[in-house]
Motif scaffolding. Structure first.
Motif, PDB file in Angstrom:
ATOM      1  N   VAL A  82      30.633  28.954  42.461  1.00  0.00           N
ATOM      2  CA  VAL A  82      29.503  29.710  41.923  1.00  0.00           C
ATOM      3  C   VAL A  82      29.928  30.273  40.573  1.00  0.00           C
ATOM      4  O   VAL A  82      30.496  31.363  40.498  1.00  0.00           O
ATOM      5  CB  VAL A  82      29.081  30.853  42.885  1.00  0.00           C
ATOM      6  CG1 VAL A  82      27.765  31.476  42.423  1.00  0.00           C
ATOM      7  CG2 VAL A  82      28.966  30.372  44.327  1.00  0.00           C
ATOM      8  N   PRO A  83      29.682  29.531  39.497  1.00  0.00           N
ATOM      9  CA  PRO A  83      30.120  29.971  38.170  1.00  0.00           C
ATOM     10  C   PRO A  83      29.592  31.365  37.812  1.00  0.00           C
ATOM     11  O   PRO A  83      28.423  31.686  38.043  1.00  0.00           O
ATOM     12  CB  PRO A  83      29.531  28.910  37.236  1.00  0.00           C
ATOM     13  CG  PRO A  83      29.389  27.699  38.093  1.00  0.00           C
ATOM     14  CD  PRO A  83      29.020  28.228  39.448  1.00  0.00           C
ATOM     15  N   GLY A  84      30.513  32.185  37.291  1.00  0.00           N
ATOM     16  CA  GLY A  84      30.158  33.521  36.844  1.00  0.00           C
ATOM     17  C   GLY A  84      30.178  34.594  37.915  1.00  0.00           C
ATOM     18  O   GLY A  84      30.085  35.778  37.610  1.00  0.00           O
ATOM     19  N   MET A  85      30.297  34.218  39.159  1.00  0.00           N
ATOM     20  CA  MET A  85      30.308  35.214  40.234  1.00  0.00           C
ATOM     21  C   MET A  85      31.717  35.755  40.432  1.00  0.00           C
ATOM     22  O   MET A  85      32.681  34.984  40.475  1.00  0.00           O
ATOM     23  CB  MET A  85      29.785  34.621  41.546  1.00  0.00           C
ATOM     24  CG  MET A  85      29.645  35.663  42.661  1.00  0.00           C
ATOM     25  SD  MET A  85      28.958  34.981  44.194  1.00  0.00           S
ATOM     26  CE  MET A  85      27.224  34.978  43.786  1.00  0.00           C
ATOM     27  N   GLU A  86      31.818  37.062  40.546  1.00  0.00           N
ATOM     28  CA  GLU A  86      33.112  37.694  40.811  1.00  0.00           C
ATOM     29  C   GLU A  86      33.380  37.726  42.307  1.00  0.00           C
ATOM     30  O   GLU A  86      32.453  37.683  43.127  1.00  0.00           O
ATOM     31  CB  GLU A  86      33.131  39.099  40.220  1.00  0.00           C
ATOM     32  CG  GLU A  86      33.063  39.088  38.700  1.00  0.00           C
ATOM     33  CD  GLU A  86      33.190  40.479  38.095  1.00  0.00           C
ATOM     34  OE1 GLU A  86      33.482  41.439  38.826  1.00  0.00           O
ATOM     35  OE2 GLU A  86      32.996  40.576  36.868  1.00  0.00           O
ATOM     36  N   GLU A  87      34.655  37.835  42.647  1.00  0.00           N
ATOM     37  CA  GLU A  87      35.093  37.779  44.036  1.00  0.00           C
ATOM     38  C   GLU A  87      34.390  38.803  44.931  1.00  0.00           C
ATOM     39  O   GLU A  87      33.942  38.473  46.035  1.00  0.00           O
ATOM     40  CB  GLU A  87      36.613  37.959  44.119  1.00  0.00           C
ATOM     41  CG  GLU A  87      37.187  37.850  45.513  1.00  0.00           C
ATOM     42  CD  GLU A  87      37.119  36.450  46.111  1.00  0.00           C
ATOM     43  OE1 GLU A  87      37.074  36.347  47.353  1.00  0.00           O
ATOM     44  OE2 GLU A  87      37.117  35.457  45.358  1.00  0.00           O
ATOM     45  N   ALA A  88      34.298  40.050  44.492  1.00  0.00           N
ATOM     46  CA  ALA A  88      33.690  41.098  45.327  1.00  0.00           C
ATOM     47  C   ALA A  88      32.227  40.783  45.629  1.00  0.00           C
ATOM     48  O   ALA A  88      31.767  40.928  46.769  1.00  0.00           O
ATOM     49  CB  ALA A  88      33.820  42.462  44.652  1.00  0.00           C
ATOM     50  N   ALA A  89      31.495  40.336  44.622  1.00  0.00           N
ATOM     51  CA  ALA A  89      30.083  39.978  44.824  1.00  0.00           C
ATOM     52  C   ALA A  89      29.960  38.775  45.753  1.00  0.00           C
ATOM     53  O   ALA A  89      29.070  38.725  46.608  1.00  0.00           O
ATOM     54  CB  ALA A  89      29.413  39.693  43.487  1.00  0.00           C
ATOM     55  N   PHE A  90      30.867  37.821  45.579  1.00  0.00           N
ATOM     56  CA  PHE A  90      30.878  36.632  46.431  1.00  0.00           C
ATOM     57  C   PHE A  90      31.080  37.012  47.901  1.00  0.00           C
ATOM     58  O   PHE A  90      30.344  36.564  48.781  1.00  0.00           O
ATOM     59  CB  PHE A  90      31.975  35.678  45.962  1.00  0.00           C
ATOM     60  CG  PHE A  90      32.223  34.520  46.883  1.00  0.00           C
ATOM     61  CD1 PHE A  90      31.325  33.463  46.945  1.00  0.00           C
ATOM     62  CD2 PHE A  90      33.357  34.487  47.685  1.00  0.00           C
ATOM     63  CE1 PHE A  90      31.556  32.392  47.798  1.00  0.00           C
ATOM     64  CE2 PHE A  90      33.594  33.424  48.530  1.00  0.00           C
ATOM     65  CZ  PHE A  90      32.692  32.366  48.598  1.00  0.00           C
ATOM     66  N   GLN A  91      32.093  37.827  48.169  1.00  0.00           N
ATOM     67  CA  GLN A  91      32.380  38.237  49.548  1.00  0.00           C
ATOM     68  C   GLN A  91      31.206  39.009  50.149  1.00  0.00           C
ATOM     69  O   GLN A  91      30.862  38.825  51.320  1.00  0.00           O
ATOM     70  CB  GLN A  91      33.670  39.058  49.612  1.00  0.00           C
ATOM     71  CG  GLN A  91      34.922  38.271  49.279  1.00  0.00           C
ATOM     72  CD  GLN A  91      35.209  37.120  50.240  1.00  0.00           C
ATOM     73  OE1 GLN A  91      34.844  37.151  51.423  1.00  0.00           O
ATOM     74  NE2 GLN A  91      35.869  36.085  49.733  1.00  0.00           N
ATOM     75  N   LYS A  92      30.583  39.866  49.349  1.00  0.00           N
ATOM     76  CA  LYS A  92      29.442  40.655  49.821  1.00  0.00           C
ATOM     77  C   LYS A  92      28.267  39.746  50.173  1.00  0.00           C
ATOM     78  O   LYS A  92      27.671  39.881  51.245  1.00  0.00           O
ATOM     79  CB  LYS A  92      29.028  41.677  48.760  1.00  0.00           C
ATOM     80  CG  LYS A  92      27.878  42.577  49.168  1.00  0.00           C
ATOM     81  CD  LYS A  92      27.595  43.620  48.070  1.00  0.00           C
ATOM     82  CE  LYS A  92      26.566  44.641  48.475  1.00  0.00           C
ATOM     83  NZ  LYS A  92      25.205  44.163  48.448  1.00  0.00           N
ATOM     84  N   LEU A  93      27.947  38.808  49.293  1.00  0.00           N
ATOM     85  CA  LEU A  93      26.837  37.887  49.557  1.00  0.00           C
ATOM     86  C   LEU A  93      27.122  37.000  50.769  1.00  0.00           C
ATOM     87  O   LEU A  93      26.228  36.734  51.575  1.00  0.00           O
ATOM     88  CB  LEU A  93      26.548  37.022  48.341  1.00  0.00           C
ATOM     89  CG  LEU A  93      25.793  37.673  47.200  1.00  0.00           C
ATOM     90  CD1 LEU A  93      25.578  36.678  46.066  1.00  0.00           C
ATOM     91  CD2 LEU A  93      24.452  38.221  47.662  1.00  0.00           C
ATOM     92  N   ALA A  94      28.367  36.533  50.901  1.00  0.00           N
ATOM     93  CA  ALA A  94      28.736  35.692  52.036  1.00  0.00           C
ATOM     94  C   ALA A  94      28.595  36.463  53.348  1.00  0.00           C
ATOM     95  O   ALA A  94      28.037  35.949  54.327  1.00  0.00           O
ATOM     96  CB  ALA A  94      30.151  35.159  51.873  1.00  0.00           C
ATOM     97  N   ALA A  95      29.059  37.706  53.376  1.00  0.00           N
ATOM     98  CA  ALA A  95      28.947  38.532  54.586  1.00  0.00           C
ATOM     99  C   ALA A  95      27.485  38.810  54.929  1.00  0.00           C
ATOM    100  O   ALA A  95      27.094  38.774  56.105  1.00  0.00           O
ATOM    101  CB  ALA A  95      29.718  39.837  54.401  1.00  0.00           C
TER     102      ALA A  95
END
Length: 145
Positions: A106-119
Motif C-alpha cells: 500500500v504505497p504511502g501508508m505508514e506502519e501504524a495506519a496499516f496495522q490499525k486498518l488491518a485490525a
C-alpha cells in the motif's frame, strides 16, 4: 441485501461416504469431499475448514481494501491466508483457531495506519463477525515495501 447459496449432496455413512459441494456461482461444482479430504491425506477433495478459511480470507481482504481506499490509499497487492484449525473436543470436533496472515503493498501508508486498518478490517468483516464463536482469531499483518 445479498444472499448466496451453496449445496451439498452426500451418499453413504460418515467415514466411508462421499459428498459433493456446489456453489451458486459454479466456482465449486459437485466438488468432492469426504473423510479422507477432511482428516486424511486425500488432496482431490475439499473440506469445510478450507472453505471457511477461503471465505474468511476473501472477506477480510476485501474489507481491508475498502478500508484502505476510504482512508485515501490505493492498494497494489494484497495476499491473505487463513489457517483454520479443527481439534478434537469430547466426542466431536471444534474450530478453535483461525490465523489470518496478511501481506499488502500500500504505497504511502505508514506502519501504524496499516496495522490499525488491518485490525479494524479483521474485527468488522462479516465473516469475522459470523465466526465470533471461534475462541482465537489472530492476525499477522505485514506491510510490504
Amino acid at each position: 441485501m445479498s444472499e448466496k447459496k451453496a449445496s451439498v449432496h452426500w451418499e453413504g455413512a460418515g467415514k466411508t461416504g462421499q459428498g459433493q459441494v456446489s456453489t451458486e456461482t459454479g466456482a465449486l461444482d459437485k466438488h468432492p469431499y469426504g473423510f479422507g479430504s477432511r482428516f486424511g491425506d486425500d488432496r482431490k477433495g475439499t473440506n469445510p475448514e478450507e472453505i471457511v478459511g477461503a471465505a474468511h480470507a476473501s472477506c477480510f481482504t476485501m474489507a481491508f481494501a475498502f478500508a484502505a481506499e476510504k482512508a485515501g490509499f490505493a492498494t497494489e497487492v494484497i495476499d491473505t491466508t487463513a489457517a483454520v484449525r479443527l481439534t478434537k473436543e469430547g466426542d466431536g470436533f471444534v474450530i478453535d483457531r483461525i490465523a489470518l496472515t496478511l501481506q499488502a503493498k500500500v504505497p504511502g501508508m505508514e506502519e501504524a495506519a496499516f496495522q490499525k486498518l488491518a485490525a479494524e478490517a479483521k474485527a468488522n468483516c462479516p465473516l469475522s463477525k459470523a465466526l465470533a464463536a471461534v475462541p482465537e482469531i489472530t492476525l499477522a499483518a505485514t506491510l510490504v515495501p
